[in-house]
Design an enzyme around this catalytic site. Structure first.
Site, PDB file in Angstrom:
ATOM      1  N   ASP A 111       0.839  -1.189   0.000  1.00  9.22           N
ATOM      2  CA  ASP A 111       0.000   0.000   0.000  1.00  9.22           C
ATOM      3  C   ASP A 111       0.883   1.251   0.000  1.00  9.22           C
ATOM      4  OD1 ASP A 111      -2.699   1.418   0.725  1.00  9.22           O
ATOM      5  OD2 ASP A 111      -1.235   2.127   2.198  1.00  9.22           O
ATOM      6  N   ASP A 179      -6.847  -8.211  -0.555  1.00 10.19           N
ATOM      7  CA  ASP A 179      -7.908  -8.695  -1.445  1.00 10.19           C
ATOM      8  C   ASP A 179      -7.433  -8.804  -2.888  1.00 10.19           C
ATOM      9  OD1 ASP A 179      -9.866  -9.090   0.407  1.00 10.19           O
ATOM     10  OD2 ASP A 179     -10.970  -7.259   0.001  1.00 10.19           O
ATOM     11  N   LYS A 184      -8.715 -13.751  -0.211  1.00 11.33           N
ATOM     12  CA  LYS A 184      -9.970 -13.921  -0.933  1.00 11.33           C
ATOM     13  C   LYS A 184      -9.849 -13.516  -2.398  1.00 11.33           C
ATOM     14  CE  LYS A 184     -14.897 -13.229  -0.092  1.00 11.33           C
ATOM     15  NZ  LYS A 184     -15.897 -12.592   0.753  1.00 11.33           N
ATOM     16  N   HIS A 317     -14.780  -0.438   6.004  1.00 12.55           N
ATOM     17  CA  HIS A 317     -15.467  -1.734   5.984  1.00 12.55           C
ATOM     18  C   HIS A 317     -15.933  -2.149   7.374  1.00 12.55           C
ATOM     19  CE1 HIS A 317     -16.497  -5.823   4.945  1.00 12.55           C
ATOM     20  NE2 HIS A 317     -15.664  -6.274   5.856  1.00 12.55           N
TER      21      HIS A 317
END
Length: 423
Positions: A111, A179, A184, A317
């Site tokens: 990130d 993600d 996932k 989230h």
């Protein structure tokens, strides 16, 4: 045991079971009643059936995933092997890699904000270990979690070149970064959260809570919503720990401020993380591909996806999940599963973790639409996880719309005036 069976409806004359044996560089079938097996026996099986319409071969091929979750410390210390070899559990494989003279390569997706904070330390770690590396900083936000970002990663991986068996891609960051890179492997599509994706666990998940020192308070609170979810669903001790120590954990960013005790897992920070990991693994490991749609981990995930995407990026989230959970606590209370005192304790705990418990955009229309979507995508059953006590829960399919509406009115009446909206 008979390995040839007669089908009663006449559609198929018989079914023969074959095992697969590997010898002399090839695989071959052997009937299941063969007594002599020479070579490597596979777990896969082939069932052959014949009927008037032709021959059918049904293949049963078990897939086994082995992955590790490691709660560790000093991850970027050059003397720590975890970042390089933490994914390897086989000692023979580890020894072979250590003895290999080939220069190791690692591709890192990180990130952008995390890169600003830790990128130089990551680079220093790989330099000290003599590893050839590529660090790819990306703006991993919910708004741009798309196939475009995934394609960007794939293009860079292709340019850099890695051995897919021995040189795993490393992702460093929060939920969106993971993600799009591992776990996932989901991306948003058609304004729906994680609409495209798969369920392939990373070979290892490395958890070093010292990284939380630089995480903004709101994001730590955001993550604690998922810890609270597991506590409410299945672990009263974890709930009581968050109830008692949650505010301190938030204030201290999960750092142990005093001298580390002999047993590191006895302090609140380590213990709460460990219990959260263990309870989540218990629920996910046997149901990785969601073959069973009755999932306690779906608590907080019935109305939150619709809410989160509707007002993106206003809510994180975990904040959306907590609003969902807070409402469902009212549903559980309306159904008689929770006492007034239990409901109060849960809401107070949420507020102490700086989590929102109500939002003006979470309208009754949105709630009912989300429930309708749930029915559509869950085999026609609601599959609503609800707490039945502190640390206990069940899946329910019989919650009436009138109950939802009554719970919604009480939720709004009690929470809308005192809600703590995220900054």
């Amino acid at each position: 045991m008979s390995h040839t069976s007669k089908i009663s409806d006449g559609a198929c004359d018989h079914v023969t079971e074959f095992r697969l044996v590997h010898a002399d560089c090839t695989w071959s079938r052997q009937t299941a009643d063969s007594e002599r097996i020479e070579g490597q026996l596979s777990d896969a099986k082939i069932y052959e059936s014949a009927s008037e319409d032709g021959v059918t071969w049904t293949v049963v091929s078990p897939i086994v995933f082995t992955y590790r979750v490691i709660q560790c410390e000093r991850l970027l210390d050059a003397s720590n092997d975890t970042l390089l070899f933490g994914h390897i559990s086989n000692p023979t494989e580890l020894q072979a890699l250590n003895n290999n003279s080939k220069v190791m390569k690692r591709f890192v997706v990180i990130d952008e904000t995390v890169n600003d904070l830790y990128g130089s330390q990551v680079a220093a770690y790989f330099k000290a270990r003599g590893v050839m590396y590529k660090i790819l900083p990306l703006p991993t936000t919910e708004e741009n979690k798309s196939m475009t970002l995934v394609t960007k990663i794939l293009e860079e991986v292709h340019k850099f070149g890695i051995d897919r068996r021995t040189e795993p891609i490393i992702a460093i960051g929060g939920g969106v970064c993971l993600d799009i890179t591992g776990a996932k492997t989901g991306v948003n599509f058609a304004n729906c959260k994680n609409k495209l994706g798969s369920y392939i666990p990373p070979v290892a998940a490395l958890l070093d809570r010292s990284f939380l020192c630089t995480l903004p308070r709101r994001h730590i609170s955001n993550g604690m919503a998922e810890m609270l979810k597991m506590a409410l669903m299945k672990h009263r001790q974890l709930f009581e720990l968050l109830e008692k120590e949650g505010r301190h954990l938030l204030d201290s960013s999960f750092q142990t401020l005093s001298k580390i005790p002999e047993n590191v897992h006895t302090d609140a920070a380590s213990l709460s993380m460990r219990l959260s990991i263990e309870t989540m693994l218990e629920e996910l490991a046997p149901n990785l591909w969601e073959d069973d749609l009755d999932r306690l981990v779906d608590f907080g995930h019935i109305i939150s996806p619709e809410l989160e995407m509707k007002i993106l990026p206003a809510l994180l989230h975990g904040e959306a999940v907590n609003i969902d959970m807070a409402f469902m606590v009212y549903v559980a209370h309306e159904r008689g599963f929770l006492t007034e005192e239990e409901k109060r304790r849960i809401i107070v705990c949420m507020r102490n973790l700086d989590l929102p418990v109500w939002h003006s955009d979470c309208t009754l229309d949105l709630v009912l639409k989300s429930i309708a979507e749930r029915l559509k995508h869950s085999g026609g059953r609601l599959r609503m996880p609800l707490p039945t006590a502190l640390g206990k829960a069940r899946i329910f399919n019989d919650t009436e719309e009138s109950t939802v509406c009554q719970a919604f009115k009480k939720w709004c009446d009690e929470q809308c005036e005192t809600t703590m909206k995220p900054e």
